[in-house]
Design an enzyme around this catalytic site. Structure first.
Site, PDB file in Angstrom:
ATOM      1  N   CYS A  85      -3.096 -42.438 -15.711  1.00 35.44           N
ATOM      2  CA  CYS A  85      -4.024 -42.790 -16.794  1.00 35.44           C
ATOM      3  C   CYS A  85      -5.420 -43.075 -16.265  1.00 35.44           C
ATOM      4  CB  CYS A  85      -3.505 -44.003 -17.552  1.00 35.44           C
ATOM      5  SG  CYS A  85      -1.929 -43.738 -18.382  1.00 35.44           S
ATOM      6  N   GLU A 142      -2.043 -49.388 -24.015  1.00 36.75           N
ATOM      7  CA  GLU A 142      -2.787 -48.745 -22.932  1.00 36.75           C
ATOM      8  C   GLU A 142      -2.494 -47.258 -23.044  1.00 36.75           C
ATOM      9  OE1 GLU A 142      -3.442 -46.716 -20.106  1.00 36.75           O
ATOM     10  OE2 GLU A 142      -2.506 -47.971 -18.576  1.00 36.75           O
TER      11      GLU A 142
END
Length: 462
Positions: free
Chosen positions: A265, A231
């Protein structure tokens, strides 16, 4: 080569943690302990494992105040918000424990006379979790709890910026009576991490971090044929349609852009607003942003803390300066935020207009309190701009028309699509991304698939 980690608090630049990196003997012992404990941990069964993991979660959450303060001191998020990360850790952990029995149950093949056929979900063995500093609990729990529930043992390597989080999680498992070797942590340099990934005992790697870091993980795992979950961040967009509730859109998106000082993020970095409501949206967004309080995150009134380190602030200010030099306009006067300075990690929020996709702020990840806003003339233009990014973690549309949102969502290349919310993770849904955001899935029932190996049973009666 440095032999220890040193954590410098962005609050005031003082050293708050110093730890020796794991020695060769400690690494070998941790790998042996994890591998040695795995068979018995697997044999306990999912219900017994769930009791121990649940007790560890209980022990962890009981120390919420201590943990919240540790997060704030290490990485700078305001103390008014860090208890929420402990609550998020608990919510995700409880959900993954609750669904484990069903998610890990065998898949039955259609009945066929004379045969018993099914697919079991076997644990992989030892899972390595490499967690970042920006959400030190939420990123870690995504893989730790489901890996353990699936019958794997876990070794956690946390960021050098938040090493106390690894130690506090470990303490909770020890207090819960977890068998030796089931959960461990190692303080490790980048070189040590690469060696761990190459170690034959490691069967799966979960990494949350930068694209560059993801490439290093893939290179380290090359030829080992093990699972790797990556990720790697985002450059997440939102689209405000003309029929949106503007007050709700402004409140949600300003928070989505600036929460955690923009160090998320899935934070919002690009906002596209229908031209007919652009000026209203912008005026409200400026007013709300000017209401933030930048300052010491240990103070009760602070709503915007420092970014993680001074060098990160330099990079963020550089991206803003590039945009301004290319014609962008910052609607926020940095002098309004007295704590901000060119030499500190305290960065004033920036709300940039007159931006375009030639600017880094609109086409690359900027890990700071910065957002660009552009007017658009309809859904087609918005979708084209939302897709014009090398990343694809989340995207959002603000509208009162669910059918329109579904139509937009099907066209946007992203891992998660939201309507009327953003910067959120639902543990019932798969957390995943496309393009440079990485590959793999965590959370939800689908998240268990990466942490197990399918094994088919084909039994014939004669």
């Amino acid at each position: 080569m440095t032999q220890e980690l040193i954590t410098i608090s962005p609050i005031d630049g003082r050293e708050v943690v110093r730890r020796a990196y794991a020695s060769d003997a400690q690494i070998a012992q941790a790998l042996a302990n994890a591998q040695g404990a795995q068979a018995a941990w697997r044999a306990m069964g999912v219900e017994a494992r769930g009791r121990i993991v649940s007790l560890a979660v209980d022990r962890f959450v009981a120390a919420k105040a201590e943990i919240a303060r540790a997060i704030t001191i290490q990485m700078g998020r305001p103390l008014r918000y860090t208890p929420g990360e402990v609550a998020g850790f608990e919510a995700r952990a409880r959900h993954m424990i609750a669904i484990a029995g069903e998610a890990l149950s065998p898949i039955q093949a259609p009945a066929q006379a004379g045969f018993t056929r099914f697919i079991s979900r076997e644990p992989i063995g030892v899972a390595l979790t490499i967690a970042p500093w920006n959400y030190p609990l939420l990123t870690a729990v995504n893989s730790i709890v489901p890996a353990l529930m699936a019958g794997n043992t876990v070794i956690l390597k946390h960021s050098d910026q938040t090493p106390l989080c690894a130690e506090l999680i470990d303490r909770a498992f020890r207090d819960a009576g977890a068998p030796k070797g089931v959960f461990q942590y190692l303080h490790a340099s980048h070189d040590i991490v690469q060696r761990l990934i190459r170690a034959p005992e490691i069967g799966y790697v979960s990494f949350t971090g930068s694209v560059r870091g993801g490439r290093i993980v893939e290179e380290s795992a090359a030829g080992r044929f093990i699972g790797v979950g990556l990720e790697l961040g985002g450059n997440d967009p939102a689209y405000v349609r003309a029929d949106a509730r503007i007050d709700h859109a402004v409140e949600t998106l300003v928070d989505g852009a600036f929460f955690n000082s923009g160090q998320s993020c899935c934070g919002i970095q690009r906002i596209y607003v229908a031209r007919s409501v652009y000026e209203e949206f912008l005026g409200r967004a400026v007013a709300l942003t000017n209401g933030y309080v930048l300052g010491n995150p240990l103070h009760a009134d602070t709503t915007l803390g420092p970014v993680v380190r001074a060098q990160a602030a330099v990079e963020i200010r550089g991206i803003i300066a590039e945009a301004l030099a290319a014609g962008a306009r910052n609607m926020i006067d940095p002098s309004h935020f007295k704590e901000a300075s060119e030499s500190s990690p305290y960065v004033a929020p920036a709300l940039l207009t007159q931006v375009d996709h030639r600017m880094r702020v609109m086409n690359d990840e900027c890990f700071g309190p910065v957002v660009g806003i552009m007017p658009v003339d309809g859904d087609d233009e918005a979708v084209a701009l939302m897709n014009d990014s090398p990343y694809g973690l989340t995207a959002a549309a603000f509208t009162q028309d669910e059918e329109a949102a579904l139509h937009i969502g099907r066209r946007v290349r992203t891992g998660t699509f939201f309507m009327n919310r953003c910067d959120y993770l639902d543990p019932s849904l798969a957390w995943t991304g496309v393009k440079n955001t990485g590959r793999g899935v965590s959370l939800s029932a689908v998240g268990y698939e990466q942490l197990t190996q399918a094994k088919s049973f084909h039994l014939r009666s004669v």
